[in-house]
Design an enzyme around this catalytic site. Structure first.
Site, PDB file in Angstrom:
ATOM      1  N   PRO A   4       2.381  -5.039   2.632  1.00 54.84           N
ATOM      2  CG  PRO A   4       3.547  -3.380   1.495  1.00 54.84           C
ATOM      3  CD  PRO A   4       3.107  -4.791   1.391  1.00 54.84           C
ATOM      4  CG  ASN A   5      -0.357  -0.331   4.734  1.00 54.77           C
ATOM      5  OD1 ASN A   5       0.003   0.200   5.779  1.00 54.77           O
ATOM      6  ND2 ASN A   5       0.050   0.090   3.542  1.00 54.77           N
ATOM      7  NE  ARG A  29      -5.125  -0.918   4.411  1.00 60.15           N
ATOM      8  CZ  ARG A  29      -4.538  -1.434   3.332  1.00 60.15           C
ATOM      9  NH1 ARG A  29      -4.201  -2.705   3.310  1.00 60.15           N
ATOM     10  NH2 ARG A  29      -4.296  -0.685   2.284  1.00 60.15           N
ATOM     11  CE1 TYR A  68      -8.151  -3.324   0.968  1.00 58.06           C
ATOM     12  CE2 TYR A  68      -8.020  -1.532   2.568  1.00 58.06           C
ATOM     13  CZ  TYR A  68      -7.742  -2.047   1.313  1.00 58.06           C
ATOM     14  OH  TYR A  68      -7.053  -1.287   0.387  1.00 58.06           O
ATOM     15  CG  ASN A  81      -3.399  -9.085  -0.420  1.00 59.09           C
ATOM     16  OD1 ASN A  81      -2.918  -8.211  -1.145  1.00 59.09           O
ATOM     17  ND2 ASN A  81      -4.572  -8.918   0.200  1.00 59.09           N
ATOM     18  CB  ALA A 105       0.139  -0.578  -2.358  1.00 57.75           C
ATOM     19  CG  ASP A 135      12.608  -9.234 -10.966  1.00 61.60           C
ATOM     20  OD1 ASP A 135      11.722  -9.427 -11.830  1.00 61.60           O
ATOM     21  OD2 ASP A 135      13.509  -8.388 -11.113  1.00 61.60           O
ATOM     22  CD  GLU A 170      -1.800 -10.433  -7.752  1.00 57.46           C
ATOM     23  OE1 GLU A 170      -1.218 -10.923  -8.739  1.00 57.46           O
ATOM     24  OE2 GLU A 170      -2.031  -9.210  -7.635  1.00 57.46           O
ATOM     25  CG  HIS A 213      -5.496  -7.929  -4.794  1.00 56.27           C
ATOM     26  ND1 HIS A 213      -4.483  -7.233  -4.165  1.00 56.27           N
ATOM     27  CD2 HIS A 213      -4.947  -8.468  -5.904  1.00 56.27           C
ATOM     28  CE1 HIS A 213      -3.383  -7.346  -4.887  1.00 56.27           C
ATOM     29  NE2 HIS A 213      -3.636  -8.090  -5.939  1.00 56.27           N
ATOM     30  CG  LEU A 214      -8.658  -8.849   1.800  1.00 53.01           C
ATOM     31  CD1 LEU A 214      -7.792  -7.966   2.660  1.00 53.01           C
ATOM     32  CD2 LEU A 214      -9.549  -9.741   2.634  1.00 53.01           C
ATOM     33  CB  SER A 215     -10.792  -4.208  -2.123  1.00 55.66           C
ATOM     34  OG  SER A 215      -9.483  -3.948  -2.617  1.00 55.66           O
ATOM     35  NE  ARG A 263     -10.158   0.172  -3.164  1.00 58.19           N
ATOM     36  CZ  ARG A 263      -9.189  -0.020  -2.244  1.00 58.19           C
ATOM     37  NH1 ARG A 263      -8.616  -1.209  -2.139  1.00 58.19           N
ATOM     38  NH2 ARG A 263      -8.825   0.960  -1.458  1.00 58.19           N
ATOM     39  NE  ARG A 310      -6.729   1.421  -4.196  1.00 61.41           N
ATOM     40  CZ  ARG A 310      -5.919   1.558  -3.146  1.00 61.41           C
ATOM     41  NH1 ARG A 310      -5.014   0.646  -2.880  1.00 61.41           N
ATOM     42  NH2 ARG A 310      -6.019   2.616  -2.365  1.00 61.41           N
TER      43      ARG A 310
HETATM   44  C1  DQA Z   1      -5.329  -4.950  -1.479  1.00 65.14           C
HETATM   45  C2  DQA Z   1      -5.611  -3.942  -2.608  1.00 65.14           C
HETATM   46  C3  DQA Z   1      -4.434  -2.985  -2.788  1.00 65.14           C
HETATM   47  O1  DQA Z   1      -4.736  -2.047  -3.823  1.00 65.14           O
HETATM   48  C4  DQA Z   1      -4.182  -2.231  -1.506  1.00 65.14           C
HETATM   49  O2  DQA Z   1      -3.048  -1.388  -1.664  1.00 65.14           O
HETATM   50  C5  DQA Z   1      -4.010  -3.138  -0.344  1.00 65.14           C
HETATM   51  C6  DQA Z   1      -4.966  -4.237  -0.195  1.00 65.14           C
HETATM   52  C7  DQA Z   1      -6.545  -5.839  -1.203  1.00 65.14           C
HETATM   53  O3  DQA Z   1      -6.371  -6.877  -0.575  1.00 65.14           O
HETATM   54  O4  DQA Z   1      -7.668  -5.490  -1.585  1.00 65.14           O
HETATM   55  O5  DQA Z   1      -3.155  -2.949   0.499  1.00 65.14           O
HETATM   56  O6  DQA Z   1      -4.257  -5.782  -1.867  1.00 65.14           O
END
Ligand code: DQA
Length: 143
Positions: free
Chosen positions: A10-11, A18, A23, A73, A76, A86, A97, A99-101, A106, A110
């Site tokens: 998501p997102n 964004r 990010y 990725n 959230a 699952d 896995e 995560h950009l950040s 943070r 998270r």
């Molecule tokens: C994220 C970190 C998550 O906490 C956040 O909800 C995202 C982006 C990252 O790539 O840093 O949507 O996965």
């Protein structure tokens, strides 16, 4: 030709606009291209999917058992995406896995990932470079 699954949750479809201070400015297209460059020498392609809904991510995983490995990725959904977790538990190939950040720098909500215990490795905080590094990890470890 074998393919890597590049799965974004998501997102992440709006990367580039964004919260760029968190990010970065690379778009998902940029990231998909970068991963494609990294795996090309291996003779692999990329199946890139981004979904805002957990069910669509799960369905993608269930339909991707023929891929060589995955870069995920979960956005959230890392926090409480138990159904996604699952689905990945039954995915028969290794995944990394990303995560950009730096999620640990943070908000405390998270700081936990229900996905991470299943991953071959986790890369956080390196921005879009993290996806390239995940691709390199797969190319050097997957047989
Ligand atoms: C994220 C970190 C998550 O906490 C956040 O909800 C995202 C982006 C990252 O790539 O840093 O949507 O996965």
């Amino acid at each position: 030709m074998s393919d890597v699954l590049l799965l974004n949750g998501p997102n992440l479809g709006i990367l580039g606009r964004r919260e760029p201070e968190i990010y970065g400015t690379d778009t998902l297209d940029d990231i998909e291209r970068a991963v494609g460059e990294e795996v090309a020498a291996q003779g692999w392609g990329v199946i890139a999917e981004q979904h805002d809904c957990e069910g669509a991510l799960i369905r993608t995983i269930q339909n991707s058992y023929g891929t060589v490995g995955a870069i995920v990725n979960p956005g959230a959904l890392m926090i409480a995406g138990w159904s996604l977790r699952d689905a990945l538990a039954d995915y028969p190939r290794p995944f990394v896995e990303v995560h950009l950040s730096n999620v640990w720098a943070r908000e405390s909500f998270r700081h936990d990932s229900v996905i991470a215990p299943l991953a071959s490795g986790v890369i956080v905080g390196l921005g879009a470079l993290g996806y390239r590094l995940a691709a390199r990890a797969l190319t050097s470890t997957v047989r």
